[in-house]
Scaffold this motif. Structure first.
Motif, PDB file in Angstrom:
ATOM      1  N   TRP A   1       3.403   9.846  -7.043  1.00 52.70           N
ATOM      2  CA  TRP A   1       2.836   9.949  -5.572  1.00 52.70           C
ATOM      3  C   TRP A   1       2.109  11.284  -5.642  1.00 52.70           C
ATOM      4  O   TRP A   1       0.846  11.230  -5.045  1.00 52.70           O
TER       5      TRP A   1
ATOM      6  N   ASN B   1       2.808  -2.406  -8.157  1.00 50.26           N
ATOM      7  CA  ASN B   1       2.018  -1.512  -7.245  1.00 50.26           C
ATOM      8  C   ASN B   1       2.721  -1.473  -5.823  1.00 50.26           C
ATOM      9  O   ASN B   1       2.826  -2.568  -5.229  1.00 50.26           O
ATOM     10  N   LEU B   2       3.164  -0.397  -5.441  1.00 49.31           N
ATOM     11  CA  LEU B   2       3.801  -0.301  -3.937  1.00 49.31           C
ATOM     12  C   LEU B   2       2.829   0.493  -3.360  1.00 49.31           C
ATOM     13  O   LEU B   2       1.727   1.261  -3.404  1.00 49.31           O
ATOM     14  N   SER B   3       2.767   0.065  -1.986  1.00 49.43           N
ATOM     15  CA  SER B   3       1.983   0.427  -1.011  1.00 49.43           C
ATOM     16  C   SER B   3       2.487   1.965  -0.721  1.00 49.43           C
ATOM     17  O   SER B   3       3.880   2.388  -0.933  1.00 49.43           O
TER      18      SER B   3
ATOM     19  N   GLU C   1      -2.373   3.075  -3.697  1.00 47.61           N
ATOM     20  CA  GLU C   1      -1.335   2.186  -4.376  1.00 47.61           C
ATOM     21  C   GLU C   1      -0.449   3.121  -5.356  1.00 47.61           C
ATOM     22  O   GLU C   1      -0.984   3.629  -6.192  1.00 47.61           O
TER      23      GLU C   1
ATOM     24  N   GLN D   1       5.950   1.620   1.202  1.00 48.69           N
ATOM     25  CA  GLN D   1       6.956   1.324   0.243  1.00 48.69           C
ATOM     26  C   GLN D   1       7.390   2.336  -0.734  1.00 48.69           C
ATOM     27  O   GLN D   1       8.476   2.620  -1.031  1.00 48.69           O
TER      28      GLN D   1
ATOM     29  N   THR E   1      -6.275   2.156   0.606  1.00 50.06           N
ATOM     30  CA  THR E   1      -6.627   2.241  -0.796  1.00 50.06           C
ATOM     31  C   THR E   1      -5.384   2.621  -1.605  1.00 50.06           C
ATOM     32  O   THR E   1      -5.627   2.641  -2.968  1.00 50.06           O
TER      33      THR E   1
ATOM     34  N   PRO F   1       1.919   3.033  -8.638  1.00 48.21           N
ATOM     35  CA  PRO F   1       2.400   2.137  -9.591  1.00 48.21           C
ATOM     36  C   PRO F   1       3.878   2.582  -9.938  1.00 48.21           C
ATOM     37  O   PRO F   1       4.233   3.787 -10.014  1.00 48.21           O
TER      38      PRO F   1
ATOM     39  N   PRO G   1       4.145  -5.529   0.735  1.00 47.68           N
ATOM     40  CA  PRO G   1       2.841  -5.005   0.838  1.00 47.68           C
ATOM     41  C   PRO G   1       1.878  -4.906   2.000  1.00 47.68           C
ATOM     42  O   PRO G   1       1.852  -6.151   2.742  1.00 47.68           O
TER      43      PRO G   1
END
Length: 598
Positions: A213, A187-189, A175, A192, A173, A177, A350
């Motif tokens: 993060w 939106n990065l996983s 993500e 990533q 869940t 930004p 992603p």
């Protein structure tokens, strides 16, 4: 492209999570478990019977590994694959039956007199696995009754294993930004975002991502805190039921390692940290800062007009194949095979889980490698690292399954060895002083991780387990422990720390291997010793190297080092020799960069 950047899973079980062949294998696995259980119940201490039982056990072990690796691969490539999650539960439901039968067998071996057991081991069929059978007998002596062990193993499905799986669900869940240069937000996983946060050449990008993060992981910290408390709480309860108070007993036995060896390793590392701190400070100065920031540790150093070298996936493959050949033609040939047969999932997209790993497929005698490749020198090293794991497995396929079950500390031997080959190869190709500085720093990132980051994890886990033995640990306490551990390990040498590192790091939430972190540092330094020897021998080292790898599950770690390297791991000399190689790189880096900070 010459090589595919997506792995081929259809050669294992075609059809993904809807594969009929996978369901057939799961059904067959259930039948094999019944036959195995019957055979163990009828065991009356003859060598022929035990040899047959061990063959049955091998077939089942291979089946679990084949199915488990495939299902985990599906979940890694697509964290939202709901069917794969169901399959994971289906496979887990079979494990208690296997564990119960293994417990019954261990108990039966325990009941034998020493003389009868030693007579069994003289059988030609059992001699190759004698070391592992002794381990099984010892474990049987420490186990509770069969019924009690079965209850614990059954409860672990919705306890230990469930909490570990819950962590994966939470991570899916996440993500992050990220505002791009053109002002748009994507939106990065987690995977990533991490790669970009630690590797982007732009300090502002790294800072933006680190702040976000920390915020995102912090917002879900209570959920991760519950998960960690209950996962390790279940583990501690299991230890207590077995009369064990020392939470390091199982991880040390799993790694076939003496506490004395582990303590000497960390003590030697601790005594050599100041040059590493000086290195990090110098790197920070090259970035125009007084102290190293957490998110800048792995950032590339780009001085003057230097352009950082990049490798396409095909270029990385060619580079690895070529440089592996200088040490081991067999290793090179194996890597080429892995690329040609599409054993590697490398696409940057992603929906993938973060991190990288290598997994075994014993029934087809193959491996699969998972990572997110992004053209950097670091990613070439990661790719080589995972291929090292795969090569380790490949030289053991003809051995009994028990003798392929090497522990994590020696599992990191072949992978780190492969990574060192690539790191030194890129360094030797440097054409300018600036490029040499950049590549030397890239090589050093591994050492910094092993000596500082991994040590912080070890310190944190010790403190967490000690606190958890007394009761639940609050989110704030866990976060404070993490910061304190980082400060202790880095000797207050950083400008900022990563408070929610404990939540973002998968390694703390893995259910099957407790204390998943210290074996990395062990494997790194163990490989340094092997690499130093190999550089003197060239390709003539190949046979000796493979012989060492083949013994990694057939003796204790100390015995392995004595037999193949003629060293005593309980003495600081071996560890210091590996660290000295790192300090030599530090000295070179400090000399090369001196003019840039005046």
């Amino acid at each position: 492209m010459k090589y595919a950047i997506n792995w081929d899973l259809d050669t294992i079980f075609p059809g993904g999570s809807a594969s009929p062949e996978l369901q057939q294998r799961l059904t067959k696995l259930s039948e094999e478990l019944t036959s195995y259980g019957d055979a163990v119940q009828q065991f009356d201490a003859t060598a022929d019977q035990l040899a047959t039982i061990m063959q049955q056990q091998e077939v089942i072990t291979n089946g679990f590994s084949q199915c488990g690796s495939f299902i985990n691969a599906l979940l890694s490539a697509d964290v939202n694959d709901a069917k794969a999650k169901i399959l994971s539960g289906q496979l887990s439901d079979l494990r208690p039956r296997f564990q119960l039968t293994a417990t019954i067998l261990a108990k039966k071996l325990t009941e034998l007199s020493d003389e009868s057991f030693q007579t069994l081991l003289t059988s030609e069929a059992l001699q190759p696995i004698a070391f592992r059978l002794k381990e099984t007998r010892r474990e049987g002596q420490e186990q509770l009754s069969e019924a009690e062990e079965n209850i614990i193993n059954t409860l672990s499905l919705d306890g230990l294993e469930a909490w570990s799986q819950h962590y994966d669900t939470l991570v899916a869940t996440i993500e992050i930004p990220f505002t791009q240069a053109d002002g748009t937000t994507v939106n990065l996983s987690a995977g990533q975002a991490f790669n970009k946060m630690m590797g982007d050449p732009d300090a502002a990008v790294r800072q933006q991502l680190f702040d976000t993060w920390e915020k995102i992981w912090g917002e879900k910290a209570d959920l991760f805190s519950d998960t960690l408390n209950h996962l390790d709480g279940f583990r501690l309860s299991t230890y207590k039921l077995h009369g064990v108070d020392d939470y390091l007993k199982q991880p040390l036995e799993y790694n076939r390692l003496k506490k004395e060896t582990l303590d000497v390793m960390w003590d030697t590392v601790q005594k050599n940290k100041q040059p590493i701190i000086d290195y990090l400070t110098r790197k920070a100065q090259l970035f125009g800062k007084e102290k190293m920031a957490w998110q800048d540790q792995d950032a590339p150093i780009i001085l003057g007009n230097m352009e950082e070298r990049t490798f396409s996936f095909d270029e990385a493959a060619a580079f690895i194949i070529e440089n592996f050949h200088k040490f081991s033609p067999k290793m090179s040939s194996f890597a080429k095979k892995a690329f040609e047969k599409s054993w590697i999932e490398a696409e940057d997209r992603p929906g993938k889980r973060p991190g990288g790993y290598c997994t075994e497929l014993p029934e087809t005698q193959e491996s699969r490698i998972f990572m997110t490749y992004s053209n950097s020198v670091n990613e070439v090293a990661t790719l080589a690292h995972e291929l090292g794991h795969a090569f380790h497995s490949s030289v053991m396929w003809d051995l009994p399954a028990l003798n392929r079950d090497y522990a994590m500390n020696v599992a990191e031997t072949a992978s780190t060895f492969a990574e060192l080959i690539v790191a030194d190869a890129t360094l030797k190709e440097a054409k300018t002083k600036e490029e040499k500085i950049n590549l030397l720093d890239t090589k050093m990132q591994n050492a910094i991780a092993m000596f500082m980051n991994i040590h912080a994890r070890y310190i944190f886990e010790n403190h967490f387990y000690q606190a958890r033995q007394k009761g639940l640990v609050s989110t704030d306490e866990i976060t404070e422990m993490m910061v304190n551990a980082q400060k202790e390990s880095y000797q207050n040498g950083l400008a900022n720390y990563h408070p929610h590192f404990w939540a973002a790091k998968l390694h703390f939430f893995i259910d099957d291997v407790p204390f998943y972190n210290f074996p990395y540092t062990f494997g790194y330094l163990f490989s340094m010793g092997i690499y130093a020897y190999a550089t003197k021998q060239g390709t003539s080292f190949e046979d000796a190297y493979i012989a060492l790898l083949r013994d990694t599950a057939s003796m204790t770690t100390e015995e392995l080092a004595e037999k193949h390297l003629q060293v005593d791991l309980t003495k600081p000399d071996f560890w210091q020799a590996g660290i000295d190689m790192v300090l030599k790189d530090v000295a070179t880096f400090m000399e090369l960069t001196e003019d840039y900070v005046k």
